[in-house]
Scaffold this motif. Structure first.
Motif, PDB file in Angstrom:
ATOM      1  N   UNK A  70       0.829  -1.205   0.000  1.00 49.86           N
ATOM      2  CA  UNK A  70       0.000   0.000   0.000  1.00 49.86           C
ATOM      3  C   UNK A  70       0.862   1.254   0.000  1.00 49.86           C
ATOM      4  N   UNK A  71       2.076   1.130   0.516  1.00 50.69           N
ATOM      5  CA  UNK A  71       2.987   2.267   0.544  1.00 50.69           C
ATOM      6  C   UNK A  71       2.623   3.336   1.551  1.00 50.69           C
ATOM      7  N   UNK A  72       1.598   3.089   2.366  1.00 54.84           N
ATOM      8  CA  UNK A  72       1.205   4.091   3.358  1.00 54.84           C
ATOM      9  C   UNK A  72       1.661   3.659   4.739  1.00 54.84           C
ATOM     10  N   UNK A  73       2.106   4.608   5.510  1.00 53.41           N
ATOM     11  CA  UNK A  73       2.573   4.319   6.861  1.00 53.41           C
ATOM     12  C   UNK A  73       1.583   4.883   7.856  1.00 53.41           C
ATOM     13  N   UNK A  74       1.198   4.047   8.786  1.00 57.43           N
ATOM     14  CA  UNK A  74       0.280   4.484   9.827  1.00 57.43           C
ATOM     15  C   UNK A  74       1.025   4.999  11.039  1.00 57.43           C
ATOM     16  N   UNK A  75       0.289   5.317  12.063  1.00 60.05           N
ATOM     17  CA  UNK A  75       0.909   5.798  13.293  1.00 60.05           C
ATOM     18  C   UNK A  75       1.808   4.756  13.924  1.00 60.05           C
ATOM     19  N   UNK A  76       1.464   3.473  13.723  1.00 62.21           N
ATOM     20  CA  UNK A  76       2.233   2.398  14.346  1.00 62.21           C
ATOM     21  C   UNK A  76       3.480   2.022  13.592  1.00 62.21           C
ATOM     22  N   UNK A  77       3.735   2.622  12.450  1.00 64.71           N
ATOM     23  CA  UNK A  77       4.973   2.292  11.771  1.00 64.71           C
ATOM     24  C   UNK A  77       4.824   1.941  10.326  1.00 64.71           C
ATOM     25  N   UNK A  78       5.270   0.736   9.967  1.00 68.34           N
ATOM     26  CA  UNK A  78       5.575   0.383   8.599  1.00 68.34           C
ATOM     27  C   UNK A  78       4.432   0.239   7.620  1.00 68.34           C
ATOM     28  N   UNK A  79       4.826  -0.102   6.412  1.00 69.15           N
ATOM     29  CA  UNK A  79       3.908  -0.278   5.289  1.00 69.15           C
ATOM     30  C   UNK A  79       2.987  -1.474   5.516  1.00 69.15           C
ATOM     31  N   UNK A  80       1.896  -1.476   4.773  1.00 73.47           N
ATOM     32  CA  UNK A  80       0.969  -2.598   4.764  1.00 73.47           C
ATOM     33  C   UNK A  80       1.179  -3.346   3.447  1.00 73.47           C
ATOM     34  N   UNK A  81       1.336  -4.642   3.550  1.00 74.02           N
ATOM     35  CA  UNK A  81       1.517  -5.483   2.371  1.00 74.02           C
ATOM     36  C   UNK A  81       0.386  -6.494   2.342  1.00 74.02           C
ATOM     37  N   UNK A  82      -0.303  -6.575   1.224  1.00 79.86           N
ATOM     38  CA  UNK A  82      -1.402  -7.520   1.068  1.00 79.86           C
ATOM     39  C   UNK A  82      -0.900  -8.745   0.322  1.00 79.86           C
ATOM     40  N   UNK A  83      -1.005  -9.905   0.941  1.00 84.64           N
ATOM     41  CA  UNK A  83      -0.634 -11.163   0.299  1.00 84.64           C
ATOM     42  C   UNK A  83      -1.913 -11.879  -0.120  1.00 84.64           C
ATOM     43  N   UNK A  84      -2.019 -12.198  -1.401  1.00 87.38           N
ATOM     44  CA  UNK A  84      -3.150 -12.952  -1.921  1.00 87.38           C
ATOM     45  C   UNK A  84      -2.654 -14.335  -2.287  1.00 87.38           C
ATOM     46  N   UNK A  85      -3.292 -15.350  -1.710  1.00 85.88           N
ATOM     47  CA  UNK A  85      -2.858 -16.739  -1.924  1.00 85.88           C
ATOM     48  C   UNK A  85      -3.985 -17.528  -2.577  1.00 85.88           C
ATOM     49  N   UNK A  86      -3.628 -18.295  -3.607  1.00 84.08           N
ATOM     50  CA  UNK A  86      -4.589 -19.176  -4.267  1.00 84.08           C
ATOM     51  C   UNK A  86      -4.174 -20.607  -3.929  1.00 84.08           C
ATOM     52  N   UNK A  87      -5.125 -21.354  -3.367  1.00 87.35           N
ATOM     53  CA  UNK A  87      -4.903 -22.733  -3.002  1.00 87.35           C
ATOM     54  C   UNK A  87      -5.687 -23.635  -3.941  1.00 87.35           C
ATOM     55  N   UNK A  88      -5.080 -24.769  -4.325  1.00 86.85           N
ATOM     56  CA  UNK A  88      -5.707 -25.725  -5.234  1.00 86.85           C
ATOM     57  C   UNK A  88      -5.992 -27.014  -4.483  1.00 86.85           C
ATOM     58  N   UNK A  89      -7.164 -27.574  -4.724  1.00 88.96           N
ATOM     59  CA  UNK A  89      -7.545 -28.825  -4.087  1.00 88.96           C
ATOM     60  C   UNK A  89      -6.669 -29.977  -4.591  1.00 88.96           C
TER      61      UNK A  89
END
Length: 69
Positions: A48-67
């Motif tokens: 996200x590239x945004x820093x909140x009051x608590x510190x670092x960047x937010x990174x979104x991990x998207x995972x695809x699982x296969x049966x």
């Protein structure tokens, strides 16, 4: 049982040092899906590239699982 499952985990970058502060959330998601008969097929990340009051960047991990069944 669905053939694919998609999950998202938000990783919070540590304020001090390097690396993610909650990689255990990713590990837990992978292990939970493995116990249900899925394997990790694909993982992507976006910052996200945004820093909140608590510190670092937010990174979104998207995972695809296969049966495996």
């Amino acid at each position: 049982m669905p053939h694919y499952v998609v999950l998202q985990v938000i990783l919070k970058e540590k304020l001090f040092g390097t690396g993610s502060g909650n990689l255990t959330a990713v590990e837990k998601a992978i292990n939970d899906q493995a116990a249900k008969g899925y394997r990790l097929h694909t993982i992507t990340t976006a910052s996200s590239g945004s820093k909140g009051l608590g510190g670092g960047d937010r990174i979104q991990a998207t995972m695809v699982f296969e049966s495996l069944r």
